[in-house]
Design a protein around this motif. Sequence first.
Motif, short mmCIF file in Angstrom:
data_model
loop_
_atom_site.label_atom_id
_atom_site.label_comp_id
_atom_site.label_asym_id
_atom_site.label_seq_id
_atom_site.Cartn_x
_atom_site.Cartn_y
_atom_site.Cartn_z
N GLU A 199 40.48 51.83 65.89
CA GLU A 199 40.03 52.75 64.86
C GLU A 199 38.30 52.63 64.71
N VAL A 200 37.84 53.55 64.02
CA VAL A 200 36.33 53.55 64.06
C VAL A 200 36.14 53.95 62.35
N VAL A 201 35.50 52.41 61.87
CA VAL A 201 35.34 52.25 60.19
C VAL A 201 33.88 52.34 60.24
N CYS A 202 33.41 53.39 59.30
CA CYS A 202 31.97 53.27 59.07
C CYS A 202 31.93 52.77 57.56
N HIS A 222 23.67 54.79 57.94
CA HIS A 222 23.16 55.65 56.83
C HIS A 222 23.38 56.92 57.40
N GLU A 223 23.85 57.16 58.63
CA GLU A 223 23.96 58.52 59.15
C GLU A 223 25.34 59.07 58.80
N ILE A 224 25.20 59.73 57.74
CA ILE A 224 26.50 60.42 57.07
C ILE A 224 26.98 61.34 58.02
N GLY A 225 26.19 62.28 58.92
CA GLY A 225 26.72 63.12 60.01
C GLY A 225 27.62 62.32 60.93
N PHE A 226 27.05 61.15 61.46
CA PHE A 226 27.85 60.34 62.29
C PHE A 226 29.18 60.11 61.84
N ALA A 227 29.11 59.35 60.57
CA ALA A 227 30.46 59.24 59.73
C ALA A 227 31.40 60.17 59.93
N ARG A 228 30.94 61.30 59.47
CA ARG A 228 31.96 62.27 59.12
C ARG A 228 32.39 62.69 60.46
N GLU A 229 31.65 62.58 61.55
CA GLU A 229 32.23 63.19 62.74
C GLU A 229 33.33 62.14 63.50
N ALA A 230 32.50 60.84 63.50
CA ALA A 230 33.08 59.84 64.30
C ALA A 230 34.18 59.03 63.73
N ASP A 246 37.27 57.37 61.64
CA ASP A 246 38.53 57.39 61.19
C ASP A 246 38.83 57.07 59.89
N SER A 247 37.83 56.31 59.50
CA SER A 247 38.02 55.72 58.17
C SER A 247 36.73 55.26 57.53
N ILE A 248 36.42 55.70 56.16
CA ILE A 248 35.08 55.51 55.69
C ILE A 248 35.28 54.36 54.37
N VAL A 249 34.24 53.29 54.48
CA VAL A 249 34.31 52.51 53.23
C VAL A 249 33.18 52.72 52.57
#
Lengths: 324, 250
Positions: free
Chosen positions: B28-31, B204-212, B214-217
């Motif tokens: 999983e990738v968590v931002c 702080h890269e929202i674009g990366f978080a949105r793209e890559a 699986d889950s955002i905290v």
Amino acid sequence: MVLPDHEIAHRGRDYAAATPATDIKAVPVRHPGRWIGAAAVAVALAMLAHTIATNPRFQWGVVGQYFSSSSILMGLVRTIELTVMAMLIGILLGIVLAVMRLSPNKVLSTTSWAYIWFFRGTPLLVQLIFWYNLSALFPTLSIGIPFGPGFVSGSANAFITTYVAAILGLGLNEGAYMAEIVRAGILSVDEGQIEAAYSLGMRRSQVMWRIVLPQAMKVIIPPTGNQTIGMLKSSSLVSVISVPELLFTAQIIYTRTYQTIPLLIVASLWYLAVTTVLTVGQFYVERHFAKGGSRRLPLTPLQSLRRKLGEQVKGKSNDPRFTH
Amino acid sequence: MCRVVDVRKCFGSQEILRGVSLEVKTGEVVCILGPSGSGKTTLLRCINHLEKIDSGQVWVAGRLVGYREHKGRLHELPENEIALRRADIGMVFQKFNLFAHMTVLENLALAPVLVRRQKRGIVEARAKELLERVGLAGKGDSYPSQLSGGQQQRVAIARALAMEPKLLLFDEPTSALDPELVSEVLNVMKQLAGDGYTMIVVTHEIGFAREAADSIVFMDDGVVVEQGSPHEVIFNPKQERTQAFLSKVL
């Protein structure tokens, strides 16, 4: 008055037009004060050279006679031995003390602090005489269990010869100074380097020897060179406990022949010669530890010679920092 | 793969983490997003025990970080065991922290040889492959100071990968970069995410978080404010605090 932007641009253009792009040929400013100063210094130097060359009491013949005499050379070897041994002890002890000083353990850090306080706080001459007279305090020395029985013991006089006393005195004193130099070096390494090493799973000792100390060397080397040159000359202090090093050898000769000045000149010339060698050595050691730095390194004499001869040795070093 | 349970951490009298819980599954990738001072970086540092936690538990790969439970009591791990567990967790720092006195190849090969006791020849061959993978083939003999920030950060990623970590932590990996160099690092990270690495990324890269991701905290003031899929957290945030933050950065 504040000019509007277009006005500034306009005037700027005028200014550019008024100064055509030709090489400047101007009369240089004269510096009469400097010339007078230089002349005074030149006269003083000439007087000094004249007296050195013509005053017969310098006894240059005697200087030449003793300069490479076997007893002086023996003394020189002993001086170099003392310097090397004392610096080795000093550097190793300095690393240990610096690491102790930075330890989270209060016993270790306080002990290190107290050591440095004591050995920097008492004169080296006093320490040397103290070690020389150690047998007065401990007539026998033994190795064994602390507060328990000893396995090996012997007379302190047999173990602490004048030579050992000299090396101990110089080395233990040097350790205190080197400790502060090493500590400064360790503190100069960026915290991030240490964290990165830890995060890769390295242990404290590995981080210290592989990451921190190699980078600390850049800060440690120049003052250590200074200390080594200082040690070369401080080693003459051991003449007071009759170790036959360079100065003591010269003293033995001149108390017999009364040729004090020429023999002091002989000793001084040798000290200068060794200092020169050490200075050159330091230059190369500093270059070695400058690896990875962003600063451009000065050329070695060989490199600048090649440059002067117009020889372009390409492909020999592809590191751009080694060439200008 | 990684489970954080009610972790608290104080610096002096200031409580930086006030009961944070988090779960990251294998692959999983968590931002982690959030304003400065919200405790994101501290949380990351607690996960590989660069900071000691005051209470709570951190589990990585089924084992407690920094401690061992024995007969109902916690024992602090000795230094070499902490080091061995850290070796399984790769970390990429904001300021790259490449070893300045070593070449790129030496940076990559040091820990596998020293910590994993692998053969230098094998390690160096793999290091060269890794450099190729982050787009830096042929840079092995350069010193870090000769590389751009983006190149240095890609070397730092390759250095972390060289240890074959089970978990990768990224602490604001693009914050110290010139804007034009950010994408080269993010592209490498997206590639890793696609390759199935388990990653926790403070960014702080929202674009990366949105793209890559699986889950955002979303963290603020030492607590997890909101957690969910990128779609939920970025486009339909439920909490007022998240909405306020996103309205400023989007």
